[in-house]
Design an enzyme around this catalytic site. Structure first.
Site, PDB file in Angstrom:
ATOM      1  N   ASP A  62       0.813  -1.220   0.000  1.00  0.00           N
ATOM      2  CA  ASP A  62       0.000   0.000   0.000  1.00  0.00           C
ATOM      3  C   ASP A  62       0.844   1.267   0.000  1.00  0.00           C
ATOM      4  OD1 ASP A  62      -2.596   1.173   0.013  1.00  0.00           O
ATOM      5  OD2 ASP A  62      -2.414   1.610   2.147  1.00  0.00           O
ATOM      6  N   SER A  71      -7.159   5.014  -0.014  1.00  0.00           N
ATOM      7  CA  SER A  71      -7.500   3.708  -0.582  1.00  0.00           C
ATOM      8  C   SER A  71      -8.972   3.396  -0.357  1.00  0.00           C
ATOM      9  CB  SER A  71      -6.649   2.609   0.069  1.00  0.00           C
ATOM     10  OG  SER A  71      -5.277   2.900  -0.058  1.00  0.00           O
ATOM     11  N   GLN A  75      -5.720  -1.914  -6.871  1.00  0.00           N
ATOM     12  CA  GLN A  75      -6.359  -1.029  -5.900  1.00  0.00           C
ATOM     13  C   GLN A  75      -7.095   0.095  -6.616  1.00  0.00           C
ATOM     14  OE1 GLN A  75      -4.340   2.132  -3.098  1.00  0.00           O
ATOM     15  NE2 GLN A  75      -4.351   0.184  -1.999  1.00  0.00           N
TER      16      GLN A  75
END
Length: 301
Positions: free
Chosen positions: A218, A240, A290
């Site tokens: 991430d 996110s 993502q």
């Protein structure tokens, strides 16, 4: 969380790094078990205003893995970031044993704070099996990680470290290209590339290596959306929304891995990002995807 017994090290810019900081991250992923299927995790004292998404994803995967037989390894996860996490209070992870099949095991985890869900994760585990094998090759011409400055050296030389500037670094991160938060970076349709590894030695625990890679995945993924535009991510609101990973082959998170990230599309205040992790010998060991919130300042909207 158990404190490290290692002597502290410091990067060129004076920020803590090395085995002691890595041990703290391992402790962060070592959840407290409250009851059957119920775990509790905390955030580090140096957290920003909201819990780092990679942290909650890694902790949730630990909670799932603690309920699965050791002979089954995680091969995929799919997650949603529902609400911003509060780093000042613990996160309770409630695990549901969805299915225990002959070859596959499925778990669902809910991260809870203040009585509300902040994160949800579904993960699938599999017994090792034989089958067809192929993978997309590693891109050619990528500089060796040892030839690149680490983040501390980059900052000490006058570079911008973005949101990673002052916090302890359990990962050795080396950017092949200029980071997306740098004002020196120009728009490019090429992927962003970064070498990373745990900054120390990890135990021989396969689940821990996967959970640490989930944490690391991430760090730079959503930045690939901004990389295709002539602007710095420092001026863009990003968060996110969901996150998915697929694990293809065994790996160690304390060995160098190339993370190549690319955004195929952005619209409606959202951006889609894809990523691939390669070992130094060119094996594709994990893929990521993502979607995130990517909002311009009001004057630019």
């Amino acid at each position: 969380m158990t404190a490290s017994s290692s002597e502290p090290e410091f990067a060129a810019d004076g920020v803590p790094r090395g085995q002691a900081v890595l041990d703290d991250l391992v402790g962060l992923l070592d959840l407290e078990q409250l009851e059957v299927n119920l775990f509790r995790g905390v955030s580090p004292p140096h957290s920003p205003t909201r819990v780092f998404g990679g942290q909650v994803a890694g902790q949730a995967l630990v909670a799932a893995g603690r309920t699965v037989p050791e002979d089954r390894e995680v091969h995929s996860l799919h997650a949603y970031f529902i609400r911003p996490g509060d780093p000042r209070v613990p996160i309770v992870y409630e695990t549901e044993r969805v299915r225990d099949g002959r070859s596959f095991t499925t778990r669902r985890v809910l991260g809870i704070q203040h009585g509300e869900a902040i994160f949800s994760l579904s993960a699938s585990f599999q017994l090792p099996q034989q089958g067809l094998e192929h993978s997309q090759p590693m891109p050619p011409g990528v500089p060796d990680p040892e030839s690149l400055p680490d983040l501390g050296e980059r900052i000490a030389a006058g570079g911008d470290g973005g949101w990673l500037t002052e916090i302890p670094r359990p990962l050795d991160v080396r950017f092949v290209d200029e980071p997306v938060w740098s004002a020196e970076r120009a728009a490019s349709d090429e992927p962003i590339r970064v070498w990373m590894r745990a900054d120390g030695t990890l135990p021989d625990d396969r689940l821990l290596h996967v959970c640490l890679l989930t944490y690391a995945s991430d760090l730079t993924l959503l930045g690939s959306v901004v990389a295709r535009h002539d602007m710095s991510s420092a001026y863009v609101q990003m968060a996110s929304l969901d996150h998915a990973m697929w694990f293809h082959q065994p790996f160690r998170a304390d060995e160098w891995l190339l993370y190549q990230c690319y955004s195929p599309a952005a619209s409606g205040g959202r951006g889609l990002a894809t990523g691939r992790f390669y070992t130094t010998d060119g094996r594709l060991i994990a893929s990521t995807m993502q979607e995130g919130l990517v909002r311009l300042p009001r004057g630019n909207a």
